[in-house]
Design a protein around this motif. Sequence first.
Motif, PDB file in Angstrom:
ATOM      1  N   SER A   1      11.367 -16.756 -40.402  1.00  0.00           N
ATOM      2  CA  SER A   1      11.241 -17.366 -39.075  1.00  0.00           C
ATOM      3  C   SER A   1       9.925 -17.010 -38.389  1.00  0.00           C
ATOM      4  CB  SER A   1      12.419 -16.941 -38.198  1.00  0.00           C
ATOM      5  OG  SER A   1      12.396 -15.547 -37.992  1.00  0.00           O
ATOM      6  N   PHE A   2       9.288 -15.902 -38.790  1.00  0.00           N
ATOM      7  CA  PHE A   2       8.030 -15.542 -38.124  1.00  0.00           C
ATOM      8  C   PHE A   2       6.910 -16.506 -38.504  1.00  0.00           C
ATOM      9  CE2 PHE A   2       7.944 -12.878 -41.965  1.00  0.00           C
ATOM     10  CZ  PHE A   2       6.722 -13.220 -42.503  1.00  0.00           C
ATOM     11  N   LEU A   3       7.087 -17.294 -39.554  1.00  0.00           N
ATOM     12  CA  LEU A   3       6.034 -18.215 -39.974  1.00  0.00           C
ATOM     13  C   LEU A   3       5.932 -19.451 -39.097  1.00  0.00           C
ATOM     14  CD1 LEU A   3       6.349 -18.021 -43.840  1.00  0.00           C
ATOM     15  CD2 LEU A   3       4.607 -17.013 -42.382  1.00  0.00           C
ATOM     16  N   THR A   4       6.883 -19.663 -38.184  1.00  0.00           N
ATOM     17  CA  THR A   4       6.817 -20.834 -37.322  1.00  0.00           C
ATOM     18  C   THR A   4       5.616 -20.759 -36.395  1.00  0.00           C
ATOM     19  OG1 THR A   4       8.312 -19.755 -35.778  1.00  0.00           O
ATOM     20  CG2 THR A   4       9.287 -21.251 -37.401  1.00  0.00           C
ATOM     21  N   ASP A   5       5.273 -19.556 -35.969  1.00  0.00           N
ATOM     22  CA  ASP A   5       4.114 -19.362 -35.104  1.00  0.00           C
ATOM     23  C   ASP A   5       3.307 -18.190 -35.657  1.00  0.00           C
ATOM     24  OD1 ASP A   5       2.323 -19.633 -33.102  1.00  0.00           O
ATOM     25  OD2 ASP A   5       3.600 -18.802 -31.529  1.00  0.00           O
ATOM     26  N   THR A   6       2.715 -18.397 -36.814  1.00  0.00           N
ATOM     27  CA  THR A   6       2.079 -17.322 -37.565  1.00  0.00           C
ATOM     28  C   THR A   6       0.945 -16.658 -36.798  1.00  0.00           C
ATOM     29  OG1 THR A   6       2.577 -18.527 -39.565  1.00  0.00           O
ATOM     30  CG2 THR A   6       1.005 -16.738 -39.749  1.00  0.00           C
ATOM     31  N   GLN A   7       0.063 -17.434 -36.240  1.00  0.00           N
ATOM     32  CA  GLN A   7      -1.098 -16.858 -35.559  1.00  0.00           C
ATOM     33  C   GLN A   7      -0.678 -16.019 -34.365  1.00  0.00           C
ATOM     34  OE1 GLN A   7      -4.210 -17.032 -36.762  1.00  0.00           O
ATOM     35  NE2 GLN A   7      -4.784 -15.591 -35.165  1.00  0.00           N
ATOM     36  N   ASN A   8       0.259 -16.517 -33.582  1.00  0.00           N
ATOM     37  CA  ASN A   8       0.744 -15.773 -32.422  1.00  0.00           C
ATOM     38  C   ASN A   8       1.419 -14.477 -32.866  1.00  0.00           C
ATOM     39  OD1 ASN A   8       1.356 -15.181 -29.762  1.00  0.00           O
ATOM     40  ND2 ASN A   8       3.248 -16.374 -29.784  1.00  0.00           N
ATOM     41  N   TYR A   9       2.211 -14.566 -33.924  1.00  0.00           N
ATOM     42  CA  TYR A   9       2.899 -13.382 -34.423  1.00  0.00           C
ATOM     43  C   TYR A   9       1.893 -12.342 -34.924  1.00  0.00           C
ATOM     44  CZ  TYR A   9       6.200 -10.393 -36.798  1.00  0.00           C
ATOM     45  OH  TYR A   9       6.931  -9.313 -37.190  1.00  0.00           O
ATOM     46  N   CYS A  10       0.887 -12.780 -35.652  1.00  0.00           N
ATOM     47  CA  CYS A  10      -0.137 -11.860 -36.164  1.00  0.00           C
ATOM     48  C   CYS A  10      -0.908 -11.201 -35.023  1.00  0.00           C
ATOM     49  CB  CYS A  10      -1.099 -12.597 -37.097  1.00  0.00           C
ATOM     50  SG  CYS A  10      -0.347 -13.066 -38.651  1.00  0.00           S
ATOM     51  N   ASP A  11      -1.231 -11.978 -34.007  1.00  0.00           N
ATOM     52  CA  ASP A  11      -1.917 -11.407 -32.849  1.00  0.00           C
ATOM     53  C   ASP A  11      -1.053 -10.368 -32.147  1.00  0.00           C
ATOM     54  OD1 ASP A  11      -4.116 -12.967 -33.346  1.00  0.00           O
ATOM     55  OD2 ASP A  11      -3.609 -14.496 -31.843  1.00  0.00           O
ATOM     56  N   THR A  12       0.235 -10.668 -32.011  1.00  0.00           N
ATOM     57  CA  THR A  12       1.151  -9.723 -31.374  1.00  0.00           C
ATOM     58  C   THR A  12       1.229  -8.433 -32.169  1.00  0.00           C
ATOM     59  OG1 THR A  12       2.473 -11.535 -30.494  1.00  0.00           O
ATOM     60  CG2 THR A  12       3.519  -9.379 -30.588  1.00  0.00           C
ATOM     61  N   VAL A  13       1.395  -8.553 -33.487  1.00  0.00           N
ATOM     62  CA  VAL A  13       1.483  -7.360 -34.343  1.00  0.00           C
ATOM     63  C   VAL A  13       0.188  -6.566 -34.271  1.00  0.00           C
ATOM     64  CG1 VAL A  13       1.644  -6.595 -36.742  1.00  0.00           C
ATOM     65  CG2 VAL A  13       3.209  -8.321 -35.888  1.00  0.00           C
ATOM     66  N   TRP A  14      -0.953  -7.254 -34.348  1.00  0.00           N
ATOM     67  CA  TRP A  14      -2.235  -6.558 -34.332  1.00  0.00           C
ATOM     68  C   TRP A  14      -2.446  -5.812 -33.020  1.00  0.00           C
ATOM     69  CZ3 TRP A  14      -5.519  -4.891 -37.740  1.00  0.00           C
ATOM     70  CH2 TRP A  14      -6.776  -4.445 -37.309  1.00  0.00           C
ATOM     71  N   HIS A  15      -2.142  -6.442 -31.902  1.00  0.00           N
ATOM     72  CA  HIS A  15      -2.345  -5.786 -30.597  1.00  0.00           C
ATOM     73  C   HIS A  15      -1.383  -4.626 -30.383  1.00  0.00           C
ATOM     74  CE1 HIS A  15      -5.515  -8.304 -29.154  1.00  0.00           C
ATOM     75  NE2 HIS A  15      -4.827  -9.405 -29.437  1.00  0.00           N
ATOM     76  N   ARG A  16      -0.183  -4.725 -30.929  1.00  0.00           N
ATOM     77  CA  ARG A  16       0.777  -3.626 -30.798  1.00  0.00           C
ATOM     78  C   ARG A  16       0.338  -2.414 -31.626  1.00  0.00           C
ATOM     79  NH1 ARG A  16       4.213  -2.708 -27.246  1.00  0.00           N
ATOM     80  NH2 ARG A  16       5.628  -1.855 -28.741  1.00  0.00           N
ATOM     81  N   PHE A  17      -0.294  -2.673 -32.788  1.00  0.00           N
ATOM     82  CA  PHE A  17      -0.702  -1.591 -33.675  1.00  0.00           C
ATOM     83  C   PHE A  17      -2.128  -1.108 -33.413  1.00  0.00           C
ATOM     84  CE2 PHE A  17       2.929  -2.997 -36.041  1.00  0.00           C
ATOM     85  CZ  PHE A  17       3.391  -1.848 -36.657  1.00  0.00           C
ATOM     86  N   LEU A  18      -2.848  -1.796 -32.581  1.00  0.00           N
ATOM     87  CA  LEU A  18      -4.256  -1.475 -32.343  1.00  0.00           C
ATOM     88  C   LEU A  18      -4.495  -0.023 -31.932  1.00  0.00           C
ATOM     89  CD1 LEU A  18      -7.030  -2.796 -32.434  1.00  0.00           C
ATOM     90  CD2 LEU A  18      -6.778  -3.308 -30.016  1.00  0.00           C
ATOM     91  N   PRO A  19      -3.701   0.578 -31.033  1.00  0.00           N
ATOM     92  CA  PRO A  19      -3.958   1.984 -30.689  1.00  0.00           C
ATOM     93  C   PRO A  19      -3.863   2.933 -31.884  1.00  0.00           C
ATOM     94  CG  PRO A  19      -2.487   1.009 -29.084  1.00  0.00           C
ATOM     95  CD  PRO A  19      -2.658   0.009 -30.185  1.00  0.00           C
ATOM     96  N   LEU A  20      -3.030   2.615 -32.854  1.00  0.00           N
ATOM     97  CA  LEU A  20      -2.911   3.486 -34.023  1.00  0.00           C
ATOM     98  C   LEU A  20      -4.105   3.367 -34.955  1.00  0.00           C
ATOM     99  CD1 LEU A  20       0.832   2.972 -34.949  1.00  0.00           C
ATOM    100  CD2 LEU A  20      -0.184   4.925 -33.819  1.00  0.00           C
TER     101      LEU A  20
END
Length: 183
Positions: free
Chosen positions: A60-79
């Motif tokens: 289901s995450f593939l329905t909005d792949t770019q948005n999902y990738c951006d969300t994951v990247w921004h959440r993990f960015l501090p690490l």
Amino acid sequence: MLLKKLKTIFRIEYILILISVFAFTSTLIFKNAGTKNLYELDFMISELEVDFSNDSNNPSFLTDTQNYCDTVWHRFLPLTYYNEAIENQLSIIISRIKNFSTSNVSAEVFLGECVELQKLIRINQSELQFGYESLLISSVFLLFIAIAIILYKALLQKNEFIKLQSMETAQKKFSRDLHDGAA
């Protein structure tokens, strides 16, 4: 008068107590926030694994792949600022998500990469916890130093008071002996 009050207020032991209390409370706040953030990231990866393992052909995450990738990247960015291994593993996972429809990556490989990222997060979490615990112990140690200084100064004042009392008693006795000898 004002200078004496300022010296009383800004004594080193009181400054040490304030610094230790501030360091302790701020460390607790940052520790709790950091732990909560790491648990949320771990949960996000777990959701990704569950979503992928339930329907590896059409997650289901593939329905909005770019948005999902951006969300994951921004959440993990501090690490990723201080851990290159997490940044590399996250880049691999995001590239797999973006290229999921064109790549021939099996579900086991993708899930293995997610598990590896979770391992790296847990290692990072334990390192951060050690740092927070070290700061907490340091602030408590600083508080003990301030208390030791206060106790030492109180003991010095008590000894000075006892010394003055014994000198006063000796002086009275000497004065009485002089008076009695003159009479």
